[in-house]
Design a protein around this motif. Sequence first.
Motif, PDB file in Angstrom:
ATOM      1  N   ILE A   6       0.867  -1.178   0.000  1.00  0.00           N
ATOM      2  CA  ILE A   6       0.000   0.000   0.000  1.00  0.00           C
ATOM      3  C   ILE A   6       0.907   1.231   0.000  1.00  0.00           C
ATOM      4  N   ILE A   7       0.668   2.144  -0.950  1.00  0.00           N
ATOM      5  CA  ILE A   7       1.538   3.309  -1.091  1.00  0.00           C
ATOM      6  C   ILE A   7       0.742   4.605  -1.119  1.00  0.00           C
ATOM      7  N   SER A   8       1.456   5.671  -0.847  1.00  0.00           N
ATOM      8  CA  SER A   8       0.938   7.029  -1.000  1.00  0.00           C
ATOM      9  C   SER A   8       1.801   7.692  -2.065  1.00  0.00           C
ATOM     10  N   ILE A   9       1.160   8.380  -3.007  1.00  0.00           N
ATOM     11  CA  ILE A   9       1.883   9.030  -4.097  1.00  0.00           C
ATOM     12  C   ILE A   9       1.728  10.531  -3.940  1.00  0.00           C
ATOM     13  N   ALA A  10       2.857  11.237  -3.910  1.00  0.00           N
ATOM     14  CA  ALA A  10       2.827  12.693  -3.773  1.00  0.00           C
ATOM     15  C   ALA A  10       2.088  13.303  -4.961  1.00  0.00           C
ATOM     16  N   GLY A  11       1.137  14.183  -4.669  1.00  0.00           N
ATOM     17  CA  GLY A  11       0.374  14.844  -5.711  1.00  0.00           C
ATOM     18  C   GLY A  11      -0.909  14.126  -6.093  1.00  0.00           C
ATOM     19  N   PHE A  12      -1.119  12.921  -5.574  1.00  0.00           N
ATOM     20  CA  PHE A  12      -2.337  12.162  -5.845  1.00  0.00           C
ATOM     21  C   PHE A  12      -3.084  11.955  -4.532  1.00  0.00           C
ATOM     22  N   PRO A  13      -4.397  12.154  -4.515  1.00  0.00           N
ATOM     23  CA  PRO A  13      -5.148  11.936  -3.282  1.00  0.00           C
ATOM     24  C   PRO A  13      -5.341  10.453  -3.019  1.00  0.00           C
ATOM     25  N   GLY A  14      -5.436  10.084  -1.757  1.00  0.00           N
ATOM     26  CA  GLY A  14      -5.750   8.713  -1.384  1.00  0.00           C
ATOM     27  C   GLY A  14      -4.551   7.790  -1.332  1.00  0.00           C
ATOM     28  N   LEU A  15      -4.869   6.508  -1.238  1.00  0.00           N
ATOM     29  CA  LEU A  15      -3.862   5.459  -1.152  1.00  0.00           C
ATOM     30  C   LEU A  15      -4.018   4.507  -2.324  1.00  0.00           C
ATOM     31  N   TYR A  16      -2.927   3.816  -2.643  1.00  0.00           N
ATOM     32  CA  TYR A  16      -2.914   2.935  -3.790  1.00  0.00           C
ATOM     33  C   TYR A  16      -2.263   1.598  -3.434  1.00  0.00           C
ATOM     34  N   LYS A  23       7.933  -1.247 -17.101  1.00  0.00           N
ATOM     35  CA  LYS A  23       9.262  -0.794 -17.516  1.00  0.00           C
ATOM     36  C   LYS A  23       9.630   0.546 -16.892  1.00  0.00           C
ATOM     37  N   SER A  24       8.660   1.439 -16.832  1.00  0.00           N
ATOM     38  CA  SER A  24       8.962   2.788 -16.366  1.00  0.00           C
ATOM     39  C   SER A  24       8.459   3.089 -14.962  1.00  0.00           C
ATOM     40  N   GLY A  25       7.896   2.126 -14.267  1.00  0.00           N
ATOM     41  CA  GLY A  25       7.394   2.388 -12.920  1.00  0.00           C
ATOM     42  C   GLY A  25       6.519   1.270 -12.407  1.00  0.00           C
ATOM     43  N   PHE A  26       5.293   1.618 -11.995  1.00  0.00           N
ATOM     44  CA  PHE A  26       4.379   0.664 -11.389  1.00  0.00           C
ATOM     45  C   PHE A  26       2.978   0.812 -11.963  1.00  0.00           C
ATOM     46  N   ILE A  27       2.202  -0.242 -11.834  1.00  0.00           N
ATOM     47  CA  ILE A  27       0.777  -0.190 -12.103  1.00  0.00           C
ATOM     48  C   ILE A  27       0.118  -0.262 -10.728  1.00  0.00           C
ATOM     49  N   VAL A  28      -0.706   0.729 -10.408  1.00  0.00           N
ATOM     50  CA  VAL A  28      -1.328   0.797  -9.087  1.00  0.00           C
ATOM     51  C   VAL A  28      -2.841   0.863  -9.231  1.00  0.00           C
ATOM     52  N   GLU A  29      -3.520   0.512  -8.132  1.00  0.00           N
ATOM     53  CA  GLU A  29      -4.977   0.570  -8.092  1.00  0.00           C
ATOM     54  C   GLU A  29      -5.390   1.400  -6.891  1.00  0.00           C
ATOM     55  N   SER A  30      -6.285   2.344  -7.102  1.00  0.00           N
ATOM     56  CA  SER A  30      -6.760   3.204  -6.027  1.00  0.00           C
ATOM     57  C   SER A  30      -7.596   2.376  -5.050  1.00  0.00           C
ATOM     58  N   LEU A  31      -7.397   2.584  -3.759  1.00  0.00           N
ATOM     59  CA  LEU A  31      -8.187   1.864  -2.756  1.00  0.00           C
ATOM     60  C   LEU A  31      -9.609   2.393  -2.670  1.00  0.00           C
ATOM     61  N   SER A  32      -9.808   3.658  -3.036  1.00  0.00           N
ATOM     62  CA  SER A  32     -11.144   4.244  -2.896  1.00  0.00           C
ATOM     63  C   SER A  32     -12.056   3.921  -4.071  1.00  0.00           C
ATOM     64  N   ASP A  33     -11.588   4.076  -5.316  1.00  0.00           N
ATOM     65  CA  ASP A  33     -12.469   3.857  -6.462  1.00  0.00           C
ATOM     66  C   ASP A  33     -12.040   2.709  -7.378  1.00  0.00           C
TER      67      ASP A  33
END
Length: 184
Positions: A6-16, A23-33
């Motif tokens: 479970i992560i928090s991303i600066a500039g994005f609301p909520g948790l993921y 290749k360039s990062g991560f695929i994340v899913e929002s916990l809220s929606d």
Amino acid sequence: MSLKGIISIAGFPGLYKVLAQSKSGFIVESLSDKKRLPVSSTQRISMLEDISVFTLSDDLPLTQVLLKMKDSEASNPPVDPKSDPNKLRDYFRSLISDFDSERVYPSDIKKIITWYHLVKDIVDIPDPEEQAEEAAPEPAKEVTEAAAETAEAPKKKRATKAKVADDSAPAEKPAKAPRKKKEN
């Protein structure tokens, strides 16, 4: 499920929740929606399991803070994150009596309360004592002499095959001379 992944991303609301690495990062899913989105590895990402709260003695991991909030929810429900900063500090002081009020800002308390509301139903907040029991290694099993002999037997065969292969190896071929370049 624990706070792992479970992560928090600066500039994005909520948790993921981290689903996969690209290749360039991560695929994340929002916990809220439950929306999925790619996140660049250059963005500032914080793992919830690595976050801790400043106290006057030692830092307190976020998992323990969330566990205290869960345990005291019936008698001391969390205040609204949009409350007055003094109310936020009083609520947090009722949970953690020795938190460092100079280094823990009202915005930090707002985030923690908001995160708690997001993860309380979705994520099972583990008790640190239960985690220690699960992580304890099992006692080693005794190996019998017969099992030890069978484990050594294949090693001896491999060594014999390697020796035979070395004796029957053909002589090395001479190195080829470099090719000459064609002149025009």
